[in-house]
Design a protein around this motif. Structure first.
Motif, PDB file in Angstrom:
ATOM      1  N   TYR A  79    -127.308 -94.468  11.422  1.00  0.00           N
ATOM      2  CA  TYR A  79    -127.648 -93.120  11.906  1.00  0.00           C
ATOM      3  C   TYR A  79    -127.996 -93.152  13.389  1.00  0.00           C
ATOM      4  O   TYR A  79    -127.520 -92.349  14.191  1.00  0.00           O
ATOM      5  CB  TYR A  79    -128.816 -92.537  11.106  1.00  0.00           C
ATOM      6  N   VAL A  80    -128.845 -94.099  13.779  1.00  0.00           N
ATOM      7  CA  VAL A  80    -129.282 -94.199  15.171  1.00  0.00           C
ATOM      8  C   VAL A  80    -128.096 -94.506  16.078  1.00  0.00           C
ATOM      9  O   VAL A  80    -127.921 -93.900  17.137  1.00  0.00           O
ATOM     10  CB  VAL A  80    -130.358 -95.292  15.316  1.00  0.00           C
ATOM     11  N   TYR A  81    -127.248 -95.459  15.649  1.00  0.00           N
ATOM     12  CA  TYR A  81    -126.145 -95.885  16.494  1.00  0.00           C
ATOM     13  C   TYR A  81    -125.129 -94.752  16.702  1.00  0.00           C
ATOM     14  O   TYR A  81    -124.641 -94.550  17.815  1.00  0.00           O
ATOM     15  CB  TYR A  81    -125.440 -97.102  15.887  1.00  0.00           C
ATOM     16  N   LEU A  82    -124.819 -94.013  15.638  1.00  0.00           N
ATOM     17  CA  LEU A  82    -123.861 -92.908  15.756  1.00  0.00           C
ATOM     18  C   LEU A  82    -124.462 -91.744  16.548  1.00  0.00           C
ATOM     19  O   LEU A  82    -123.745 -91.069  17.294  1.00  0.00           O
ATOM     20  CB  LEU A  82    -123.419 -92.437  14.372  1.00  0.00           C
ATOM     21  N   ARG A  83    -125.747 -91.530  16.383  1.00  0.00           N
ATOM     22  CA  ARG A  83    -126.410 -90.463  17.143  1.00  0.00           C
ATOM     23  C   ARG A  83    -126.310 -90.736  18.632  1.00  0.00           C
ATOM     24  O   ARG A  83    -125.985 -89.843  19.423  1.00  0.00           O
ATOM     25  CB  ARG A  83    -127.882 -90.393  16.730  1.00  0.00           C
ATOM     26  N   GLU A  84    -126.575 -91.974  19.031  1.00  0.00           N
ATOM     27  CA  GLU A  84    -126.562 -92.312  20.447  1.00  0.00           C
ATOM     28  C   GLU A  84    -125.144 -92.347  21.019  1.00  0.00           C
ATOM     29  O   GLU A  84    -124.923 -91.952  22.147  1.00  0.00           O
ATOM     30  CB  GLU A  84    -127.239 -93.675  20.650  1.00  0.00           C
ATOM     31  N   ALA A  85    -124.168 -92.807  20.227  1.00  0.00           N
ATOM     32  CA  ALA A  85    -122.815 -93.004  20.750  1.00  0.00           C
ATOM     33  C   ALA A  85    -122.006 -91.723  20.820  1.00  0.00           C
ATOM     34  O   ALA A  85    -121.262 -91.505  21.778  1.00  0.00           O
ATOM     35  CB  ALA A  85    -122.077 -94.039  19.891  1.00  0.00           C
ATOM     36  N   PHE A  86    -122.139 -90.850  19.826  1.00  0.00           N
ATOM     37  CA  PHE A  86    -121.221 -89.716  19.714  1.00  0.00           C
ATOM     38  C   PHE A  86    -121.839 -88.368  20.070  1.00  0.00           C
ATOM     39  O   PHE A  86    -121.194 -87.331  19.912  1.00  0.00           O
ATOM     40  CB  PHE A  86    -120.636 -89.667  18.294  1.00  0.00           C
ATOM     41  N   GLN A  87    -123.048 -88.369  20.595  1.00  0.00           N
ATOM     42  CA  GLN A  87    -123.704 -87.109  20.941  1.00  0.00           C
ATOM     43  C   GLN A  87    -123.010 -86.404  22.105  1.00  0.00           C
ATOM     44  O   GLN A  87    -123.111 -85.178  22.252  1.00  0.00           O
ATOM     45  CB  GLN A  87    -125.162 -87.380  21.302  1.00  0.00           C
ATOM     46  N   TYR A  88    -122.269 -87.139  22.902  1.00  0.00           N
ATOM     47  CA  TYR A  88    -121.678 -86.569  24.109  1.00  0.00           C
ATOM     48  C   TYR A  88    -120.563 -85.568  23.810  1.00  0.00           C
ATOM     49  O   TYR A  88    -120.370 -84.601  24.539  1.00  0.00           O
ATOM     50  CB  TYR A  88    -121.133 -87.689  25.007  1.00  0.00           C
ATOM     51  N   ARG A  89    -119.800 -85.796  22.733  1.00  0.00           N
ATOM     52  CA  ARG A  89    -118.655 -84.939  22.423  1.00  0.00           C
ATOM     53  C   ARG A  89    -118.864 -84.074  21.178  1.00  0.00           C
ATOM     54  O   ARG A  89    -118.393 -82.947  21.130  1.00  0.00           O
ATOM     55  CB  ARG A  89    -117.391 -85.783  22.240  1.00  0.00           C
ATOM     56  N   SER A  90    -119.534 -84.609  20.167  1.00  0.00           N
ATOM     57  CA  SER A  90    -119.637 -83.878  18.893  1.00  0.00           C
ATOM     58  C   SER A  90    -121.067 -83.569  18.487  1.00  0.00           C
ATOM     59  O   SER A  90    -121.341 -83.310  17.311  1.00  0.00           O
ATOM     60  CB  SER A  90    -118.936 -84.675  17.776  1.00  0.00           C
ATOM     61  N   GLY A  91    -121.985 -83.608  19.444  1.00  0.00           N
ATOM     62  CA  GLY A  91    -123.364 -83.247  19.137  1.00  0.00           C
ATOM     63  C   GLY A  91    -123.955 -84.102  18.032  1.00  0.00           C
ATOM     64  O   GLY A  91    -123.900 -85.334  18.081  1.00  0.00           O
ATOM     65  N   ARG A  92    -124.450 -83.454  16.991  1.00  0.00           N
ATOM     66  CA  ARG A  92    -125.125 -84.171  15.901  1.00  0.00           C
ATOM     67  C   ARG A  92    -124.240 -84.360  14.677  1.00  0.00           C
ATOM     68  O   ARG A  92    -124.729 -84.755  13.618  1.00  0.00           O
ATOM     69  CB  ARG A  92    -126.385 -83.402  15.504  1.00  0.00           C
ATOM     70  N   LEU A  93    -122.944 -84.085  14.806  1.00  0.00           N
ATOM     71  CA  LEU A  93    -122.058 -84.156  13.650  1.00  0.00           C
ATOM     72  C   LEU A  93    -122.012 -85.535  13.028  1.00  0.00           C
ATOM     73  O   LEU A  93    -122.187 -85.678  11.803  1.00  0.00           O
ATOM     74  CB  LEU A  93    -120.637 -83.726  14.055  1.00  0.00           C
ATOM     75  N   MET A  94    -121.755 -86.577  13.807  1.00  0.00           N
ATOM     76  CA  MET A  94    -121.570 -87.915  13.240  1.00  0.00           C
ATOM     77  C   MET A  94    -122.831 -88.453  12.573  1.00  0.00           C
ATOM     78  O   MET A  94    -122.764 -88.966  11.447  1.00  0.00           O
ATOM     79  CB  MET A  94    -121.062 -88.868  14.314  1.00  0.00           C
ATOM     80  N   PRO A  95    -124.012 -88.365  13.207  1.00  0.00           N
ATOM     81  CA  PRO A  95    -125.198 -88.840  12.494  1.00  0.00           C
ATOM     82  C   PRO A  95    -125.496 -88.029  11.240  1.00  0.00           C
ATOM     83  O   PRO A  95    -125.945 -88.577  10.231  1.00  0.00           O
ATOM     84  CB  PRO A  95    -126.321 -88.716  13.530  1.00  0.00           C
ATOM     85  N   PHE A  96    -125.238 -86.709  11.280  1.00  0.00           N
ATOM     86  CA  PHE A  96    -125.438 -85.897  10.083  1.00  0.00           C
ATOM     87  C   PHE A  96    -124.516 -86.368   8.967  1.00  0.00           C
ATOM     88  O   PHE A  96    -124.946 -86.524   7.809  1.00  0.00           O
ATOM     89  CB  PHE A  96    -125.165 -84.423  10.397  1.00  0.00           C
ATOM     90  N   LEU A  97    -123.238 -86.610   9.290  1.00  0.00           N
ATOM     91  CA  LEU A  97    -122.282 -87.061   8.277  1.00  0.00           C
ATOM     92  C   LEU A  97    -122.669 -88.407   7.698  1.00  0.00           C
ATOM     93  O   LEU A  97    -122.497 -88.664   6.506  1.00  0.00           O
ATOM     94  CB  LEU A  97    -120.879 -87.153   8.876  1.00  0.00           C
ATOM     95  N   PHE A  98    -123.202 -89.292   8.562  1.00  0.00           N
ATOM     96  CA  PHE A  98    -123.610 -90.591   8.033  1.00  0.00           C
ATOM     97  C   PHE A  98    -124.747 -90.450   7.031  1.00  0.00           C
ATOM     98  O   PHE A  98    -124.707 -91.035   5.947  1.00  0.00           O
ATOM     99  CB  PHE A  98    -124.045 -91.540   9.145  1.00  0.00           C
ATOM    100  N   VAL A  99    -125.764 -89.690   7.403  1.00  0.00           N
ATOM    101  CA  VAL A  99    -126.890 -89.517   6.483  1.00  0.00           C
ATOM    102  C   VAL A  99    -126.422 -88.843   5.192  1.00  0.00           C
ATOM    103  O   VAL A  99    -126.820 -89.221   4.090  1.00  0.00           O
ATOM    104  CB  VAL A  99    -128.027 -88.713   7.149  1.00  0.00           C
ATOM    105  N   TRP A 100    -125.550 -87.841   5.339  1.00  0.00           N
ATOM    106  CA  TRP A 100    -124.985 -87.162   4.183  1.00  0.00           C
ATOM    107  C   TRP A 100    -124.306 -88.173   3.246  1.00  0.00           C
ATOM    108  O   TRP A 100    -124.467 -88.132   2.031  1.00  0.00           O
ATOM    109  CB  TRP A 100    -123.981 -86.113   4.680  1.00  0.00           C
ATOM    110  N   THR A 101    -123.533 -89.082   3.828  1.00  0.00           N
ATOM    111  CA  THR A 101    -122.811 -90.071   3.033  1.00  0.00           C
ATOM    112  C   THR A 101    -123.751 -91.144   2.482  1.00  0.00           C
ATOM    113  O   THR A 101    -123.638 -91.552   1.329  1.00  0.00           O
ATOM    114  CB  THR A 101    -121.716 -90.735   3.892  1.00  0.00           C
ATOM    115  N   ALA A 102    -124.679 -91.596   3.321  1.00  0.00           N
ATOM    116  CA  ALA A 102    -125.593 -92.656   2.902  1.00  0.00           C
ATOM    117  C   ALA A 102    -126.504 -92.229   1.767  1.00  0.00           C
ATOM    118  O   ALA A 102    -126.884 -93.049   0.919  1.00  0.00           O
ATOM    119  CB  ALA A 102    -126.435 -93.118   4.089  1.00  0.00           C
ATOM    120  N   MET A 103    -126.853 -90.958   1.736  1.00  0.00           N
ATOM    121  CA  MET A 103    -127.692 -90.469   0.649  1.00  0.00           C
ATOM    122  C   MET A 103    -126.982 -90.572  -0.696  1.00  0.00           C
ATOM    123  O   MET A 103    -127.611 -90.480  -1.748  1.00  0.00           O
ATOM    124  CB  MET A 103    -128.098 -89.017   0.912  1.00  0.00           C
TER     125      MET A 103
END
Length: 489
Positions: A79-103
């Motif tokens: 979650y942390v790694y995707l939040r930091e890496a992909f925030q520039y283009r897709s905002g919070r989408l990637m970390p949200f999707l990871f948490v959604w999947t990890a749950m």
């Protein structure tokens, strides 16, 4: 972006405890229940190829976790790694999707551990009914929940004890196997065992790689708990690499030893004890029924340890996301006395129970047992949002945040990323062919699409991108790196 954060988690876990947590999660019930599945995938003792391939994938993927975890030691791992890496283009989408999947996939992985525990219990309780097995499994998860309802330093002590039991149980099985080892059984492969020009070999290889990486999963457990690890710049990378190398040796000895005692065709017979409790079969053949009973108890404790450590790490995944308001806010609350994430622990345990009951009551085909089906679904879901996205995150962060403190830098970059990417794509692309009628690729895509819809609804309510301004929050680039400067190179 200013965040009103709850108190931070305490850093109490050292290198030995961190490695023990990873190893306990990696070497739980997995190898004891998947040896017959691996033999079935390859059609003989050449199944050893699956564990070697799984070890290579785990090691190169582990180097990715090591670099990211050392640089960004927060609670939540990917979650942390995707939040930091992909925030520039897709905002919070990637970390949200990871948490959604990890749950979903983390507790379902734990449910396979509970399923394996009940399966081995059947050796001691041969007349256990399906309903009784259901009750035992649910009771195991409830007990784990109660044990995790305490301070992290106390959990660390419990983990070391469970880790010691795991080491003893595996070593006893390996010792027993090699005291009655027959090289001809382990190393005599069927004719045409390896046919690189045939599609059936690669389907079997993909199935074996999927089973192999499933058995190694857990090398990243402490990365999920990065906010609770002491000197993470040094401890996190070493705990990952040490645990992978140690478990690699254990698995190879275990696999070869078992194949040298139990005829591989016995593992494919659903009426033979070796197909359900292969380690118990080894002890029964070598030292007798009493010894087999004792070792079966140790294996049950080992299985319990893997579920315990898995839920310990998994319960932290939604915590950091919720603190950053990328997931439901209730997951950001810590217990007022024991200082652990309450909602994450409760949710993970509930879903683990649901996954366990699901595995018990669907998929009874000999060619597609419930455990194999769950492994295929879980690994396929992981590939899109965790494995491939995290591989990309290493390169993205090196370009976007070149000044980020990196106590550990991946050896031979970008070669490990390339090898890991190929391995995960093999697992994904062959998933449907290796599991006809199950459709793991379709299920994984459907789950991600559903997550995107959930994100759009959530972002609309929260008024964030794409329904609000895009916020760039380079947390670890801005923070002083003093707590993670330990060199792990």
């Amino acid at each position: 972006m200013s965040l009103d954060r709850p108190p931070a988690l305490a850093r109490r876990i050292g290198l030995f405890q961190a490695t023990a947590i990873n190893m306990s999660q990696m070497c739980g019930i997995g190898p004891f229940v998947t040896i017959p599945l691996m033999v079935a995938a390859f059609g003989g003792p050449q199944a050893i190829i699956g564990w070697i391939a799984g070890a290579i994938l785990a090691l190169v993927d582990g180097l990715i976790w090591a670099e990211l975890g050392a640089a960004m030691p927060g609670s939540g791992g990917t979650y942390v790694y995707l939040r930091e890496a992909f925030q520039y283009r897709s905002g919070r989408l990637m970390p949200f999707l990871f948490v959604w999947t990890a749950m979903l996939f983390i507790p379902l992985i734990m449910s396979t551990g509970v399923q394996g525990l009940v399966q081995y219990l059947g050796y001691l309780w041969p007349h256990m009914s399906t309903g009784q097995g259901d009750l035992v499994g649910v009771g195991v998860v409830v007990l784990v929940f109660l044990l995790l309802w305490r301070k992290i330093e106390n959990i660390g002590k419990v983990t070391v004890v469970l880790w010691a039991v795991m080491v003893v149980s595996v070593c006893v099985v390996i010792f027993a196997a090699f005291t009655h080892f027959h090289p001809s059984m382990a190393f005599t492969w069927p004719a045409h065992a390896i046919q690189l020009g045939h599609g059936t070999f690669w389907i079997g290889f993909a199935s074996g790689l999927t089973i192999g990486i499933y058995d190694y999963l857990g090398y990243n457990t402490t990365a999920y708990m990065g906010a609770e690890v002491k000197d993470p710049g040094r401890v996190l990378p070493r705990s990952i690499v040490f645990s992978i190398i140690s478990i690699m040796g254990i698995y190879l000895l275990l696999q070869v030893g078992v194949l040298g005692v139990v005829p591989w065709k016995d593992m494919l017979d659903p009426n033979n004890v070796a197909s359900q409790s292969v380690a118990s079969a080894v002890l029964q053949k070598t030292f007798g029924k009493t010894a087999a009973d004792v070792v079966t108890v140790l294996i049950l404790i080992t299985a319990f340890a893997s579920v315990f450590t898995g839920l310990l790490g998994g319960s932290r995944v939604p915590y950091d996301a919720a603190r950053d308001r990328v997931f439901f806010r209730s997951f950001a609350k810590l217990h007022p006395k024991y200082n652990f994430p309450v909602a994450g622990l409760v949710a993970m345990c509930v879903i683990t129970i649901a996954g366990f009951l699901f595995a018990r009551h669907v998929g009874t085909s000999a060619s597609h047992p419930p455990l194999a089906v769950l492994i295929a679904l879980l690994t396929t879901v992981m590939v899109i949002v965790q494995a491939l996205a995290q591989i990309a995150a290493v390169t993205v962060l090196r370009r976007r945040q070149p000044n980020l403190a990196r106590p550990y830098r991946m050896l031979l970059y970008p070669l490990p990323s390339i090898v890991a990417g190929i391995g995960w794509l093999v697992i994904y692309c062959y998933a449907d062919k290796a599991n006809p009628g199950v459709h793991p690729i379709e299920w994984s895509i459907a789950w991600v699409v559903l997550g995107i819809i959930a994100f759009l609804i959530w972002s609309r309510v929260e008024k964030v991108w794409p329904f609000g301004a895009k916020e760039i929050h380079e947390q670890y680039l801005a923070e002083a790196p003093a707590e993670r400067v330990g060199s792990a190179s």
